[in-house]
Design a protein around this motif. Structure first.
Motif, PDB file in Angstrom:
ATOM      1  N   GLY A   1       1.163   7.045  -6.784  1.00  0.00           N
ATOM      2  CA  GLY A   1       0.202   8.037  -6.305  1.00  0.00           C
ATOM      3  C   GLY A   1      -1.183   7.461  -6.076  1.00  0.00           C
ATOM      4  O   GLY A   1      -2.164   8.196  -5.981  1.00  0.00           O
ATOM      5  N   ILE A   2      -1.277   6.132  -5.975  1.00  0.00           N
ATOM      6  CA  ILE A   2      -2.569   5.475  -5.761  1.00  0.00           C
ATOM      7  C   ILE A   2      -2.703   5.117  -4.280  1.00  0.00           C
ATOM      8  O   ILE A   2      -1.859   4.409  -3.724  1.00  0.00           O
ATOM      9  CB  ILE A   2      -2.676   4.190  -6.608  1.00  0.00           C
ATOM     10  CG1 ILE A   2      -2.555   4.518  -8.098  1.00  0.00           C
ATOM     11  CG2 ILE A   2      -3.995   3.470  -6.325  1.00  0.00           C
ATOM     12  CD1 ILE A   2      -2.507   3.286  -8.986  1.00  0.00           C
ATOM     13  N   GLN A   3      -3.756   5.624  -3.649  1.00  0.00           N
ATOM     14  CA  GLN A   3      -3.989   5.347  -2.240  1.00  0.00           C
ATOM     15  C   GLN A   3      -4.766   4.032  -2.108  1.00  0.00           C
ATOM     16  O   GLN A   3      -5.981   3.990  -2.233  1.00  0.00           O
ATOM     17  CB  GLN A   3      -4.789   6.491  -1.591  1.00  0.00           C
ATOM     18  CG  GLN A   3      -4.110   7.844  -1.654  1.00  0.00           C
ATOM     19  CD  GLN A   3      -2.791   7.876  -0.890  1.00  0.00           C
ATOM     20  OE1 GLN A   3      -2.662   7.240   0.150  1.00  0.00           O
ATOM     21  NE2 GLN A   3      -1.812   8.612  -1.409  1.00  0.00           N
TER      22      GLN A   3
ATOM     23  N   SER B   1       2.502   1.648  -3.449  1.00  0.00           N
ATOM     24  CA  SER B   1       1.506   2.121  -4.404  1.00  0.00           C
ATOM     25  C   SER B   1       1.301   3.622  -4.281  1.00  0.00           C
ATOM     26  O   SER B   1       1.160   4.340  -5.276  1.00  0.00           O
ATOM     27  CB  SER B   1       0.178   1.392  -4.166  1.00  0.00           C
ATOM     28  OG  SER B   1      -0.850   1.939  -4.952  1.00  0.00           O
ATOM     29  N   SER B   2       1.337   4.095  -3.062  1.00  0.00           N
ATOM     30  CA  SER B   2       1.137   5.535  -2.814  1.00  0.00           C
ATOM     31  C   SER B   2       2.348   6.359  -3.231  1.00  0.00           C
ATOM     32  O   SER B   2       2.215   7.391  -3.889  1.00  0.00           O
ATOM     33  CB  SER B   2       0.850   5.748  -1.330  1.00  0.00           C
ATOM     34  OG  SER B   2       0.769   7.125  -1.023  1.00  0.00           O
ATOM     35  N   SER B   3       3.555   5.890  -2.868  1.00  0.00           N
ATOM     36  CA  SER B   3       4.762   6.677  -3.129  1.00  0.00           C
ATOM     37  C   SER B   3       5.200   6.657  -4.591  1.00  0.00           C
ATOM     38  O   SER B   3       5.717   7.650  -5.104  1.00  0.00           O
ATOM     39  CB  SER B   3       5.908   6.183  -2.238  1.00  0.00           C
ATOM     40  OG  SER B   3       6.191   4.822  -2.511  1.00  0.00           O
TER      41      SER B   3
ATOM     42  N   ASP C   1      -5.992   0.692  -0.020  1.00  0.00           N
ATOM     43  CA  ASP C   1      -6.230   0.192   1.328  1.00  0.00           C
ATOM     44  C   ASP C   1      -5.484  -1.132   1.506  1.00  0.00           C
ATOM     45  O   ASP C   1      -5.482  -1.977   0.609  1.00  0.00           O
ATOM     46  CB  ASP C   1      -7.729  -0.034   1.538  1.00  0.00           C
ATOM     47  CG  ASP C   1      -8.071  -0.319   2.992  1.00  0.00           C
ATOM     48  OD1 ASP C   1      -7.654  -1.379   3.501  1.00  0.00           O
ATOM     49  OD2 ASP C   1      -8.758   0.519   3.618  1.00  0.00           O
TER      50      ASP C   1
ATOM     51  N   ALA D   1       0.835  -1.206   0.000  1.00  0.00           N
ATOM     52  CA  ALA D   1       0.000   0.000   0.000  1.00  0.00           C
ATOM     53  C   ALA D   1       0.868   1.254   0.000  1.00  0.00           C
ATOM     54  O   ALA D   1       0.588   2.233  -0.703  1.00  0.00           O
ATOM     55  CB  ALA D   1      -0.931  -0.010   1.208  1.00  0.00           C
ATOM     56  N   GLU D   2       1.964   1.216   0.773  1.00  0.00           N
ATOM     57  CA  GLU D   2       2.874   2.351   0.834  1.00  0.00           C
ATOM     58  C   GLU D   2       3.581   2.559  -0.495  1.00  0.00           C
ATOM     59  O   GLU D   2       3.744   3.689  -0.972  1.00  0.00           O
ATOM     60  CB  GLU D   2       3.908   2.116   1.950  1.00  0.00           C
ATOM     61  CG  GLU D   2       5.013   3.158   2.030  1.00  0.00           C
ATOM     62  CD  GLU D   2       4.497   4.560   2.326  1.00  0.00           C
ATOM     63  OE1 GLU D   2       5.147   5.536   1.883  1.00  0.00           O
ATOM     64  OE2 GLU D   2       3.449   4.678   2.977  1.00  0.00           O
TER      65      GLU D   2
END
Length: 469
Positions: free
Chosen positions: A128-130, A123-125, A132, A120-121
């Protein structure tokens, strides 16, 4: 009459030494363990961390000598349950079976939580996809289950590639540290007794043992080995040697990287970035970015390795009626224990689903609690395994005194100490000092008791089956 697929065995002569070694080292997760447990060993044990890893390696090598010798005579996907049955009797073997199921399912569920958090981390970094963590966990359970359904060689090849990549990135770090430090400035302080035997040795040694979890799974692939008599013992020795040398050497290089600093304080202050910061200093930021990506692939390799091992364990237990016999069916094309694999995926969803429903943290709760419980159970299993080798040798005289008596006794003594340390420091292992989590060790005893009692039910069913035949 049973379905034909239930009567087939696993695919024989399909795995060589290197294939089994890939599974075992992947389960040990060299990169993940270095980044996860390594800083804890430094934070607790200080500069003596390399020596602590060396002690753990030697204890497990002593155990492996007897373990490998006995595995030449007990060829089965039943793992510790089968070894303990041959050495200490079927009742204790059944108890070991219960403990093993608890251990591997707990570790598997915990590592899914770790992957979900890192995934998840990432994907976000990077994208840019948040995402769950719950979604990531369910996605990866399905992905791992898919590979568990296929021919075991597919998983072996993938694990080989992932293992090489994660070891390579750390070897680059090791070489960079030695090159920039200079041969003449290298020292062996991390192995000095004055550095190793400190007040924090107990907890540090416990975490060092955690890094070796999974090496005992070599026997689970014995029925698929090209030459079980030679392949499994050799794979056990190679895996222990590679893991032990690698951890000890890399930890020594990390210590050298922080040579002029208070390594214990630095590790305790920022465990997440402890290795990353050293790598950035000696290799560069690009290498650290690659390392962060490989952490996720390293955890995936652990999941795939444990899933394959536990599927075969369920398969073997099903043949002896310890669990439903439907789990002993193998795929007509892939010769994989596909029913056990699918069942395991479902069981994992149920366990992780409970944490999802409780809105738990994937690292602090799911990962720490389950891996802490699983590690304790594995250490108990290994201790029973050492005793089983001695019992088997005394009964059959098939192993010599060194392999069957002295080495497993010494190794078993070290493992028994590790069990004591894990029980004494269970709150450190799980990261929780109060609440119901502190009672989790009792589950090991309960699993043993349930396994013991279930053995009698399985024995009755087996007698009925033989009578009907």
């Amino acid at each position: 009459m049973q379905n034909d697929s239930a009567q087939q065995g696993l695919k024989p002569k399909s795995l060589g030494v290197s294939d089994i070694v890939f599974f075992v080292i992947a389960a040990a997760a060299p990169l993940g363990a270095t980044l996860g447990a390594g800083p804890v060993v430094f934070a607790m044990g200080g500069a003596g961390a390399p020596g602590i890893y060396l002690i753990a390696s030697l204890v497990l090598l002593l155990f492996a000598i007897g373990f490998a010798a006995m595995s030449r005579h007990v060829i089965s996907a039943g793992g510790f349950a089968e070894l303990v049955s041959h050495g200490l009797g079927r009742p204790l073997g059944n108890a070991a079976g219960g403990i093993a199921l608890l251990a591997y399912i707990a570790i598997l569920a915990g590592i899914y939580g770790q992957f979900a958090a890192f995934g998840a981390e990432l994907s976000s970094s990077l994208a840019g996809i948040q995402a769950d963590w719950r979604f990531v966990a369910l996605l990866i359970i399905g992905f791992v289950g898919f590979f568990g359904y296929l021919d075991v060689k597919v998983s072996a090849k993938m694990l080989g590639v992932l293992m090489i990549l994660e070891i390579l990135i750390l070897v680059i770090f090791d070489v960079a540290v030695i090159a920039k430090t200079g041969i003449e400035k290298l020292n062996w302080n991390g192995f000095l007794p004055s550095q190793v035997f400190t007040p924090g040795l107990g907890v540090a040694l416990m975490f060092a043992f955690c890094c070796f979890v999974g090496f005992e799974s070599t026997t689970l692939y014995s029925e698929e080995a090209k030459n079980p008599y030679r392949t499994v013992p050799l794979a056990t020795y190679v895996a222990i040697a590679i893991i032990g040398i690698f951890y000890t050497f890399t930890t020594w290089c990390i210590g050298i990287a922080y040579e002029n600093s208070d390594v214990q304080t630095i590790a305790g202050a920022d465990m997440v970035n402890f290795v990353f910061n050293a790598n950035t200093q000696y290799v560069g930021p690009l290498s650290t970015d690659v390392m962060k990506l490989l952490v996720v692939s390293s955890i995936f390799a652990v999941l795939l390795s444990f899933h394959n091992a536990l599927s075969r364990y369920l398969f073997a237990l099903a043949r002896s009626h310890f669990v439903p016999t439907s789990l002993s069916r193998v795929h007509p094309k892939h010769a994989s224990p596909h029913v056990a694999s699918v069942t395991l995926s479902g069981a994992t969803v149920i366990v992780i689903g409970a944490f999802m429903f409780a809105n738990s943290d994937p690292i602090q709760n799911l990962y720490m609690w389950m891996v802490g419980l699983g590690t304790l159970a594995i250490l108990v299993l290994q201790t029973l395994g050492a005793a089983a080798v001695v019992g088997f040798t005394l009964k059959t005289k098939k192993c010599n005194s060194w392999q069957g008596l002295l080495a497993p006794t010494l190794g078993g003594g070290g493992l028994a100490l590790a069990v004591f340390l894990a029980l004494k420091n269970f709150s450190e292992l799980t990261g929780t000092k109060e609440g119901f989590v502190t009672y989790l060790p009792w589950l090991v005893l309960i699993a043993a008791l349930l396994g013991f009692l279930n053995g009698y039910r399985a024995k009755d069913k087996l007698h009925v089956t033989h009578a009907a035949a």
